[in-house]
Design a protein around this motif. Structure first.
Motif, short mmCIF file in Angstrom:
data_model
loop_
_atom_site.label_atom_id
_atom_site.label_comp_id
_atom_site.label_asym_id
_atom_site.label_seq_id
_atom_site.Cartn_x
_atom_site.Cartn_y
_atom_site.Cartn_z
N GLN A 25 1.35 35.35 45.08
CA GLN A 25 1.16 34.03 45.65
C GLN A 25 -0.33 33.74 45.76
OE1 GLN A 25 3.67 31.90 46.46
NE2 GLN A 25 5.26 33.36 45.83
N GLU A 26 -0.90 33.21 44.67
CA GLU A 26 -2.32 32.87 44.62
C GLU A 26 -3.21 34.08 44.88
OE1 GLU A 26 -3.29 28.90 46.32
OE2 GLU A 26 -1.27 28.99 47.16
N GLU A 27 -2.76 35.25 44.44
CA GLU A 27 -3.51 36.49 44.67
C GLU A 27 -4.51 36.77 43.56
OE1 GLU A 27 -0.67 39.67 45.78
OE2 GLU A 27 0.65 37.99 46.28
N VAL A 28 -4.38 36.08 42.42
CA VAL A 28 -5.34 36.20 41.32
C VAL A 28 -6.14 34.93 41.15
CG1 VAL A 28 -5.54 36.44 38.81
CG2 VAL A 28 -4.03 37.97 40.07
N ALA A 29 -5.48 33.80 41.32
CA ALA A 29 -6.16 32.50 41.16
C ALA A 29 -5.60 31.52 42.19
CB ALA A 29 -5.97 31.95 39.75
N ALA A 30 -6.48 30.82 42.86
CA ALA A 30 -6.05 29.84 43.85
C ALA A 30 -5.18 28.77 43.19
CB ALA A 30 -7.26 29.20 44.52
N GLY A 31 -4.07 28.46 43.83
CA GLY A 31 -3.19 27.41 43.33
C GLY A 31 -2.20 27.86 42.27
N LEU A 32 -2.20 29.16 41.95
CA LEU A 32 -1.34 29.66 40.88
C LEU A 32 -0.38 30.72 41.43
CD1 LEU A 32 -1.24 28.90 37.86
CD2 LEU A 32 -2.51 31.01 37.41
N VAL A 33 0.92 30.52 41.18
CA VAL A 33 1.96 31.46 41.59
C VAL A 33 2.55 32.10 40.34
CG1 VAL A 33 4.21 31.69 42.72
CG2 VAL A 33 2.49 30.12 43.65
#
Length: 252
Positions: A191-199
């Motif tokens: 849950q947005e752990e690699v890129a903000a706003g991306l699941v």
């Protein structure tokens, strides 16, 4: 034991290629010499040799990875039919869900992206082919780590879990709890752990006959997710993993 058989020219070539592959723009010789800690005379001999073989190319006063090296590297996916199986299964997912699909392998504690099937609508991704990410930070990595025997997982787990975003899991106890959930559900997520706003959602495929431990994932902007789309995406990525496994994993 590996150090007993170290070949300096191969090691130095590897160091050069790793630096070039990590940079988005051409790297000048002086910067390569510093990054690889090589005398300029040795560096220029290696660069000339690699350029002649088209492993690297000269661009804008520096060097980039060359076309021949890309062609050689692509053979990694062809040997066990993984490339064809991925694209067939991923294309069907894109037709149904219109979201990107990614294939990755586990290398140490890193996830390495091997292939991608793009959707018909844009999405900001960090999954360039060949890119490495720490496995604990992404859904693909969690799916792959959860597939490991406990003793192998313990051997690969670093003492410190680095953060990629402020949502990245940085606590080993919490990571183990999440991997337990992945094993129960057959699905990993970030849950947005690699890129903000991306699941992202991921499923383990298996270990190919040539020993590649692989998984697949889909990445979706959080503002595009509702319950129905989430359900379709998670069911769909499980199906992609099963379809690839049936084609390339013996006994799947």
């Amino acid at each position: 034991m590996a150090n007993d058989y170290d070949v300096p020219a191969v090691r130095r070539t590897h160091d050069i290629l790793r630096v070039l592959s990590s940079r988005p723009t051409p790297v000048k010789a002086a910067e390569l010499a510093q990054a690889c800690q090589l005398p300029k005379s040795t560096l220029y001999l290696l660069l000339d040799c690699l350029e002649q073989r088209r492993w690297i190319e000269r661009q804008e006063g520096g060097y980039i990875i060359g076309l021949e090296l890309m062609a050689l590297g692509s053979a990694y996916l062809r040997h066990d039919g993984l490339q064809a199986a991925f694209h067939q299964a991923a294309s069907a997912f894109v037709d149904r869900c219109n979201e990107v699909v990614q294939l990755a392998a586990l290398d140490g504690f890193d996830v390495v992206y091997l292939a991608r099937e793009d959707a018909r609508r844009p999405v900001r991704l960090v999954s360039d082919l060949g890119l490495r990410l720490p496995a604990h930070a992404c859904a693909l990595g969690k799916a792959l780590l959860a597939s490991l025997p406990p003793e192998e997982l313990a051997a690969r787990l670093p003492q410190t879990l680095p953060r990629v975003t402020d949502r990245t899991i940085a606590d080993a106890t919490r990571l183990h709890r999440e991997l337990d959930a992945v094993r129960r559900q057959g699905l990993a997520e970030d849950q947005e752990e690699v890129a903000a706003g991306l699941v992202c959602y991921a499923a383990f495929v298996g270990v190919t006959p040539l020993g590649k431990r692989v998984a697949v994932s889909t990445s979706i902007p959080a503002d595009r997710l509702d319950d129905a789309h989430r359900r379709d995406a998670t069911e769909g990525i499980r199906r992609v993993a099963r379809d690839i496994a049936l084609r390339v994993i013996p006994g799947a």
